[in-house]
Write a protein that holds these residues in place. Structure first.
Motif, PDB file in Angstrom:
ATOM      1  N   VAL A  91       0.833  -1.203   0.000  1.00 57.12           N
ATOM      2  CA  VAL A  91       0.000   0.000   0.000  1.00 57.12           C
ATOM      3  C   VAL A  91       0.870   1.257   0.000  1.00 57.12           C
ATOM      4  N   ILE A  92       0.499   2.204  -0.857  1.00 58.72           N
ATOM      5  CA  ILE A  92       1.102   3.540  -0.808  1.00 58.72           C
ATOM      6  C   ILE A  92      -0.020   4.543  -0.561  1.00 58.72           C
ATOM      7  N   ILE A  93       0.134   5.338   0.478  1.00 57.41           N
ATOM      8  CA  ILE A  93      -0.821   6.415   0.750  1.00 57.41           C
ATOM      9  C   ILE A  93      -0.373   7.641  -0.036  1.00 57.41           C
ATOM     10  N   VAL A  94      -1.305   8.227  -0.789  1.00 61.04           N
ATOM     11  CA  VAL A  94      -0.965   9.371  -1.644  1.00 61.04           C
ATOM     12  C   VAL A  94      -1.620  10.642  -1.096  1.00 61.04           C
ATOM     13  N   GLU A  95      -0.787  11.621  -0.800  1.00 63.20           N
ATOM     14  CA  GLU A  95      -1.252  12.901  -0.238  1.00 63.20           C
ATOM     15  C   GLU A  95      -0.784  14.059  -1.099  1.00 63.20           C
ATOM     16  N   ASP A  96      -1.523  15.157  -1.037  1.00 63.41           N
ATOM     17  CA  ASP A  96      -1.049  16.365  -1.713  1.00 63.41           C
ATOM     18  C   ASP A  96      -0.023  17.107  -0.871  1.00 63.41           C
ATOM     19  N   ILE A  97      -0.260  17.161   0.462  1.00 58.89           N
ATOM     20  CA  ILE A  97       0.637  17.948   1.312  1.00 58.89           C
ATOM     21  C   ILE A  97       0.662  17.386   2.733  1.00 58.89           C
ATOM     22  N   ILE A  98       1.827  17.426   3.344  1.00 60.00           N
ATOM     23  CA  ILE A  98       1.932  17.136   4.781  1.00 60.00           C
ATOM     24  C   ILE A  98       2.313  18.431   5.469  1.00 60.00           C
ATOM     25  N   ASP A  99       1.513  18.752   6.457  1.00 60.05           N
ATOM     26  CA  ASP A  99       1.695  20.009   7.185  1.00 60.05           C
ATOM     27  C   ASP A  99       2.080  19.636   8.625  1.00 60.05           C
ATOM     28  N   SER A 100       1.121  19.627   9.544  1.00 58.77           N
ATOM     29  CA  SER A 100       1.436  19.234  10.930  1.00 58.77           C
ATOM     30  C   SER A 100       1.791  17.748  11.029  1.00 58.77           C
ATOM     31  N   GLY A 101       1.253  16.944  10.113  1.00 55.40           N
ATOM     32  CA  GLY A 101       1.476  15.494  10.139  1.00 55.40           C
ATOM     33  C   GLY A 101       0.365  14.727  10.845  1.00 55.40           C
ATOM     34  N   HIS A 102      -0.575  15.437  11.471  1.00 53.92           N
ATOM     35  CA  HIS A 102      -1.627  14.743  12.236  1.00 53.92           C
ATOM     36  C   HIS A 102      -2.489  13.833  11.354  1.00 53.92           C
ATOM     37  N   THR A 103      -2.840  14.311  10.160  1.00 54.33           N
ATOM     38  CA  THR A 103      -3.710  13.517   9.288  1.00 54.33           C
ATOM     39  C   THR A 103      -3.056  12.183   8.964  1.00 54.33           C
ATOM     40  N   LEU A 104      -1.833  12.258   8.464  1.00 50.88           N
ATOM     41  CA  LEU A 104      -1.176  11.013   8.045  1.00 50.88           C
ATOM     42  C   LEU A 104      -0.836  10.120   9.226  1.00 50.88           C
ATOM     43  N   ALA A 105      -0.448  10.702  10.339  1.00 50.50           N
ATOM     44  CA  ALA A 105      -0.115   9.880  11.508  1.00 50.50           C
ATOM     45  C   ALA A 105      -1.319   9.034  11.897  1.00 50.50           C
ATOM     46  N   SER A 106      -2.511   9.634  11.860  1.00 47.29           N
ATOM     47  CA  SER A 106      -3.725   8.887  12.222  1.00 47.29           C
ATOM     48  C   SER A 106      -4.066   7.831  11.180  1.00 47.29           C
ATOM     49  N   VAL A 107      -3.923   8.202   9.891  1.00 50.38           N
ATOM     50  CA  VAL A 107      -4.244   7.242   8.819  1.00 50.38           C
ATOM     51  C   VAL A 107      -3.289   6.052   8.883  1.00 50.38           C
ATOM     52  N   ILE A 108      -2.004   6.330   9.078  1.00 48.15           N
ATOM     53  CA  ILE A 108      -1.009   5.244   9.142  1.00 48.15           C
ATOM     54  C   ILE A 108      -1.315   4.317  10.324  1.00 48.15           C
ATOM     55  N   GLU A 109      -1.615   4.921  11.464  1.00 55.95           N
ATOM     56  CA  GLU A 109      -1.900   4.114  12.659  1.00 55.95           C
ATOM     57  C   GLU A 109      -3.090   3.182  12.400  1.00 55.95           C
ATOM     58  N   LEU A 110      -4.123   3.730  11.752  1.00 54.08           N
ATOM     59  CA  LEU A 110      -5.308   2.921  11.460  1.00 54.08           C
ATOM     60  C   LEU A 110      -4.987   1.814  10.463  1.00 54.08           C
ATOM     61  N   LEU A 111      -4.306   2.169   9.373  1.00 50.96           N
ATOM     62  CA  LEU A 111      -4.068   1.178   8.308  1.00 50.96           C
ATOM     63  C   LEU A 111      -3.103   0.082   8.765  1.00 50.96           C
ATOM     64  N   PRO A 123      -1.280  -4.700   6.267  1.00 51.74           N
ATOM     65  CA  PRO A 123      -0.793  -4.695   4.881  1.00 51.74           C
ATOM     66  C   PRO A 123       0.567  -5.391   4.802  1.00 51.74           C
ATOM     67  N   ALA A 124       0.928  -5.851   3.607  1.00 52.54           N
ATOM     68  CA  ALA A 124       2.274  -6.437   3.421  1.00 52.54           C
ATOM     69  C   ALA A 124       3.318  -5.342   3.607  1.00 52.54           C
ATOM     70  N   SER A 125       3.014  -4.138   3.112  1.00 50.66           N
ATOM     71  CA  SER A 125       3.878  -2.982   3.338  1.00 50.66           C
ATOM     72  C   SER A 125       3.013  -1.731   3.238  1.00 50.66           C
ATOM     73  N   LEU A 126       3.495  -0.662   3.861  1.00 54.88           N
ATOM     74  CA  LEU A 126       2.717   0.585   3.880  1.00 54.88           C
ATOM     75  C   LEU A 126       3.695   1.746   3.863  1.00 54.88           C
ATOM     76  N   CYS A 127       3.520   2.658   2.923  1.00 52.53           N
ATOM     77  CA  CYS A 127       4.381   3.840   2.926  1.00 52.53           C
ATOM     78  C   CYS A 127       3.599   5.038   2.402  1.00 52.53           C
ATOM     79  N   VAL A 128       4.265   6.200   2.438  1.00 53.73           N
ATOM     80  CA  VAL A 128       3.620   7.464   2.096  1.00 53.73           C
ATOM     81  C   VAL A 128       4.316   8.109   0.908  1.00 53.73           C
ATOM     82  N   CYS A 129       3.506   8.617  -0.002  1.00 50.76           N
ATOM     83  CA  CYS A 129       4.009   9.425  -1.117  1.00 50.76           C
ATOM     84  C   CYS A 129       3.270  10.760  -1.072  1.00 50.76           C
ATOM     85  N   THR A 130       4.007  11.830  -0.838  1.00 52.41           N
ATOM     86  CA  THR A 130       3.366  13.147  -0.798  1.00 52.41           C
ATOM     87  C   THR A 130       3.953  14.049  -1.868  1.00 52.41           C
ATOM     88  N   LEU A 131       3.103  14.849  -2.478  1.00 51.57           N
ATOM     89  CA  LEU A 131       3.612  15.788  -3.477  1.00 51.57           C
ATOM     90  C   LEU A 131       4.406  16.900  -2.798  1.00 51.57           C
TER      91      LEU A 131
END
Ligand code: PRP
Length: 184
Positions: free
Chosen positions: A98-118, A123-131
């Motif tokens: 799994v790759i999580i795709v975001e437009d922007i990381i600011d404080s990081g709260h959104t992604l931290a919560s999504v990663i914790e949930l996912l 998943p076999a693997s999980l990472c983040v791709c942000t523009l």
């Protein structure tokens, strides 16, 4: 909504630079996941433009899914740290890459919560791709594998990012001149 020409301070990232970098990211992801299948999860709404352009440059089999997360108050521009899932996935991610795709990381709260949930869904693997990565604003650490552009602490809009709900459709990233922007 007023014409963006009346409040844009500068074009931070022009369309050709965006597209060039996105193609590089797609090629890197293709190399990194060669021989595997990918599930790319777009965080609505800002990540949509980036996802749809990015996957055109990936040559392994890609499935797409969407999540929506509410982390800002209505009309607000600051992350509250209070993150709520408003649209969850329609599929299992167990044993998937799994790759999580975001437009922007600011404080990081959104992604931290999504990663914790996912992560709880195995998943076999999980990472983040942000523009965009506005690292100066980070309040919680988020592991980021793929970054398009580190950006300064400026109010940006366009290419998926809105200003008061509009202008996600612009093909470039602009900076808002807050002295000139007057919400209606
Ligand atoms: C933006 C952006 C990220 C989040 C980043 O979404 O798309 O999801 O904020 O901020 P953080 O790192 O401080 O949590 P927003 O809530 O504005 O929703 P939108 O994508 O629908 O515009």
């Amino acid at each position: 909504m007023i014409d963006y020409h009346d409040f844009i301070a500068e074009v931070l990232i022009p369309e050709d630079s965006l597209q060039k970098r996105i193609s590089e990211l797609g090629e890197k992801i293709s190399r990194d996941y060669a021989g595997k299948e990918l599930l790319m999860i777009c965080i609505l709404r800002g990540g949509v433009m980036f996802l749809t352009d990015l996957i055109r440059h990936i040559d392994v089999p890609v499935a797409i899914e969407f999540m929506a997360v509410s982390s800002y108050g209505i009309g607000g521009r600051e992350s509250s740290g209070n993150v709520r899932i408003t649209l969850d996935l329609n599929c299992s991610i167990q044993d998937k890459h799994v790759i999580i795709v975001e437009d922007i990381i600011d404080s990081g709260h959104t992604l931290a919560s999504v990663i914790e949930l996912l992560q709880t869904r195995n998943p076999a693997s999980l990472c983040v791709c942000t523009l965009l990565d506005k690292a100066e604003r980070r309040e919680v650490d988020v592991p980021v594998k793929y970054t398009g552009f580190p950006i300064p602490n400026k109010f940006v809009f366009g290419y998926g990012l809105d200003i008061d709900d509009y202008y996600r459709n612009l093909p470039f990233i602009g900076v808002v001149d807050l002295d000139k922007f007057k919400p209606e």
